[in-house]
Write an enzyme that holds these catalytic residues in place. Structure first.
Site, mmCIF file in Angstrom:
data_model
loop_
_atom_site.group_PDB
_atom_site.id
_atom_site.type_symbol
_atom_site.label_atom_id
_atom_site.label_comp_id
_atom_site.label_asym_id
_atom_site.label_seq_id
_atom_site.Cartn_x
_atom_site.Cartn_y
_atom_site.Cartn_z
ATOM 1 N N HIS A 1 0.832 -1.201 0.000
ATOM 2 C CA HIS A 1 0.000 0.000 0.000
ATOM 3 C C HIS A 1 0.867 1.253 0.000
ATOM 4 C CE1 HIS A 1 -3.693 -2.259 1.793
ATOM 5 N NE2 HIS A 1 -3.500 -2.489 0.526
ATOM 6 N N ARG B 1 -11.446 -1.680 -9.108
ATOM 7 C CA ARG B 1 -11.222 -2.736 -8.115
ATOM 8 C C ARG B 1 -12.322 -2.656 -7.052
ATOM 9 N NH1 ARG B 1 -5.794 -0.646 -9.026
ATOM 10 N NH2 ARG B 1 -4.479 -2.242 -9.990
ATOM 11 N N ARG C 1 -14.432 -4.774 -12.055
ATOM 12 C CA ARG C 1 -14.004 -6.135 -11.722
ATOM 13 C C ARG C 1 -14.824 -6.634 -10.540
ATOM 14 N NH1 ARG C 1 -7.878 -7.128 -9.996
ATOM 15 N NH2 ARG C 1 -8.605 -6.148 -8.069
ATOM 16 N N GLU D 1 -4.867 -13.916 -15.884
ATOM 17 C CA GLU D 1 -3.814 -13.728 -14.892
ATOM 18 C C GLU D 1 -3.278 -15.055 -14.353
ATOM 19 O OE1 GLU D 1 -5.497 -11.364 -11.753
ATOM 20 O OE2 GLU D 1 -7.453 -12.301 -11.975
ATOM 21 N N ASN E 1 0.623 -8.473 -13.410
ATOM 22 C CA ASN E 1 1.303 -8.702 -12.129
ATOM 23 C C ASN E 1 1.170 -10.158 -11.689
ATOM 24 O OD1 ASN E 1 1.632 -5.987 -12.311
ATOM 25 N ND2 ASN E 1 0.301 -5.454 -10.616
ATOM 26 N N ASP E 2 -0.066 -10.641 -11.649
ATOM 27 C CA ASP E 2 -0.289 -12.032 -11.251
ATOM 28 C C ASP E 2 0.208 -13.002 -12.309
ATOM 29 O OD1 ASP E 2 -1.260 -11.913 -8.694
ATOM 30 O OD2 ASP E 2 -3.336 -11.638 -9.302
ATOM 31 N N ARG F 1 7.740 -11.336 -5.660
ATOM 32 C CA ARG F 1 8.526 -10.102 -5.783
ATOM 33 C C ARG F 1 8.795 -9.448 -4.443
ATOM 34 N NH1 ARG F 1 5.295 -6.373 -9.480
ATOM 35 N NH2 ARG F 1 3.573 -7.600 -8.708
ATOM 36 N N CYS G 1 -4.189 -4.467 -17.981
ATOM 37 C CA CYS G 1 -4.490 -3.599 -16.834
ATOM 38 C C CYS G 1 -3.484 -3.784 -15.711
ATOM 39 C CB CYS G 1 -5.909 -3.835 -16.328
ATOM 40 S SG CYS G 1 -6.205 -5.506 -15.719
#
Length: 590
Positions: free
Chosen positions: A198, A305, A345, A443, A466-467, A477, A514
């Site tokens: 975050h 999100r 989503r 993903e 990312n996923d 990561r 995205c």
């Protein structure tokens, strides 16, 4: 002192120069002692009072957020409040006090250490980052218990005696970052953290240069050391020479001038030199983010999100948002985008995002019950959300995006649930877009390798890079030991992206990106050269990506992109990417 350089994970762009200000973790000041039986309940109340005080602090910070504060901050403060209310934080340490007779600080640290150990077993980078959120919340409680607090100078300017402040710490919470706003806080360096923490997200939103995951920076850097943060390279230079400082100040001035120029592009359409239009969209967390997205020049919302609407709902009884509450939020975003597409989503919960604190979902494994798996297990929650999204579609252009799909039955069941929601709303005479488009996030590698079953049943695809990257490469990561293995240009990743865009093109359905790759200007030419025509990213990154598109001729990219896709040698791929960066470029700002 001799100058030296530290390497970490870059999480934002830019350069800053200033003096180091070290923050000492409150956990280091914790005393360990046993209390007598007659003191147990008094010690329990001391911890309860500290937790209550932190709740009030978070509420006060949230209420005092300035109008220009990143909208993500409110959501993340809510997440910290939710964690603070979880019984594993608010009740388990009390049991330790009562059963082991530990003092309050010791009991809290004992519980946090136990939770942290469990998170160390999680291999998903985003979920593992939630360990940092728990530790940050505990830090706030410990500071109340120990009476310690941040002692931050009110310095301004960048001269020798009055330098900008660069915070150096084990970790920094988003709440602390906002408390630093009244001081000359121009950058931060942390031992922990990763791309999806975050704190990293807030840093990018604030535009603050930062490098995280540096391991032992807080032990190597001394109070008041001169520092240079080059967050483009993920480098921190400690005790630089006057010449090096001068060189970096010149680079700062160039970057500032370029950033001002980029602001002129907000109303310009992203069209390449050979006339190909690229659809640039924004990722948002809360409905009010849509206003900032529109202001930044987004053509729509590529990723809403929705789970952030479900988080931070603290109180004696945690209640899920009702259908009307969700409908109101989605409608707000849809109206704010003034006819532009809003892709919502569906609920992506599990692990770090508990639906009910009593269920302790905060420790779900990375590849366990999350996203569409959770929604299909909890059909009433899913149905309620689908009804709310459909109702919002009556007020603008809305798409539904299903996360983490990997199986044909998940597609079929999701479409069946949408059909049920439509039937119910029709029976109730409530308006919605009967032709609403439904897409899936790619993903999971299994999805990218079985695209035919997706393109036949769905209207569009959106790649969550990312996923996709971390699941494909099997690395975390956030784990500093393997962070160097994370590669968005690994041949396997490039092949999966190429397969996806080719399958979508063959089926004549749209495909977007995205994930983090969409906002990385170093990869913009590669992605549009591969055939991607929709990119969704944080609103702050839109102008720089748009400028790259405006200065690109796709025709000149094709030979180099084909070479990259035929290559499995990482060195050759990187060399070709360097060539791609200048192929047919005009360097003219539109």
């Amino acid at each position: 002192m001799a100058s030296f350089t530290l390497q970490g994970i870059p999480i934002s762009r830019g350069i800053t120069i200033g003096r180091a200000h070290l923050l000492r973790p409150a956990a280091l000041d914790v005393q360990h002692y046993l209390i007598a039986q007659e003191q147990v309940e008094a010690e329990v109340r001391r911890l309860q009072d500290a937790i209550a005080k932190v709740h009030k602090e978070l509420q006060a910070i949230w209420a005092d957020l300035p109008p220009d504060a990143p909208t993500e901050l409110g959501a993340f403060l809510d997440v910290h409040a939710l964690i603070l209310s979880d019984p594993m934080i608010s009740e388990a340490p009390l049991d330790i006090i009562r059963t082991r007779h530990y003092n309050a600080e010791w009991a809290l640290v004992t519980q946090i250490d136990a939770l942290s150990a469990q998170f160390d077993e999680i291999e998903d980078d985003y979920l593992r980052e939630r360990k940092a959120d728990i530790q940050q919340v505990a830090e706030r409680v410990l500071k109340v218990l120990t009476g310690s607090a941040h002692d931050l100078p009110r310095a301004t300017g960048i001269d020798e005696s009055n330098a900008n402040m660069i915070v150096v710490a084990r970790d920094i919470s988003p709440a602390d970052m906002m408390q630093f706003r009244n001081v000359a806080f121009t950058g931060f360096v942390t031992d922990e953290g990763g791309q999806n923490s975050h704190t990293a997200i807030v840093s990018r939103s604030l535009g603050i240069p930062a490098v995280v995951g540096m391991g032992n920076a807080s032990r190597l850097i001394v109070q008041d050391d001169w520092l240079i943060i080059d967050s483009d390279a993920g480098v921190v230079i400690v005790a630089p020479s006057a010449l090096v400082i001068s060189q970096y100040r010149d680079r700062q001035a160039v970057l500032l001038k370029a950033r001002k120029k980029l602001n002129r592009l907000k109303k310009t359409q992203a069209v390449t030199l050979d006339g190909v239009e690229i659809n640039l969209l924004a990722n948002i967390e809360l409905p009010q983010d849509a206003v900032a997205a529109l202001e930044a020049g987004a053509n729509g919302v590529g990723l809403f999100r929705s789970e952030f609407l479900f988080m931070g709902r603290t109180g004696q009884e945690l209640q899920l948002p009702t259908e009307d509450e969700q409908f109101s939020a989605y409608k707000e975003a849809v109206l704010a985008m003034k006819g532009r597409t809003v892709t919502i989503r569906t609920l992506d919960v599990g692990a770090d995002k508990p639906m009910d604190a009593s269920e302790h979902n905060i420790l779900n494994p990375a590849m366990g019950l999350r996203a569409i798996r959770y929604c299909l297990k909890e059909p009433q929650i899913f149905l309620t959300q689908l009804r709310a999204i459909l109702r919002a579609s009556a007020f603008g252009h809305v798409h539904i995006l299903i996360p983490m799909i990997a199986h044909a039955f998940e597609i079929d069941q999701s479409l069946a649930m949408i059909a049920q929601a439509k039937a119910e709303l029709t029976a109730e005479d409530k308006k919605f877009d009967a032709n609403i488009l439904v897409g899936a996030m790619i993903e999971v590698p299994a999805a990218a390798l079985s695209l035919p079953m997706f393109v036949k049943k769905l209207d569009f695809l959106s790649i969550g890079t990312n996923d996709l990257i971390q699941y494909t490469l099997a690395i975390d990561r956030a784990d500093h030991e393997v962070a160097h293995l994370y590669s968005d240009t690994h041949p396997a990743i490039l092949q999966l992206l190429h397969m996806t865009v080719s399958a979508a093109e063959k089926a004549a359905i749209p495909v977007a990106i995205c994930g983090g790759m969409a906002g990385d200007v170093r990869l913009t030419r590669l992605l549009i050269g591969m055939g991607f025509r929709e990119l969704s990213m944080p609103a702050a990154l839109l102008p720089e990506v748009k400028q790259e598109i405006l200065n690109t001729r796709i025709e000149s990219l094709q030979p180099l992109v084909k070479k990259i896709l035929r290559c499995y040698d990482p060195a050759v791929i990187q060399d070709t990417l360097t060539q791609l960066a200048s192929a047919g470029k005009t360097d003219t700002l539109h």
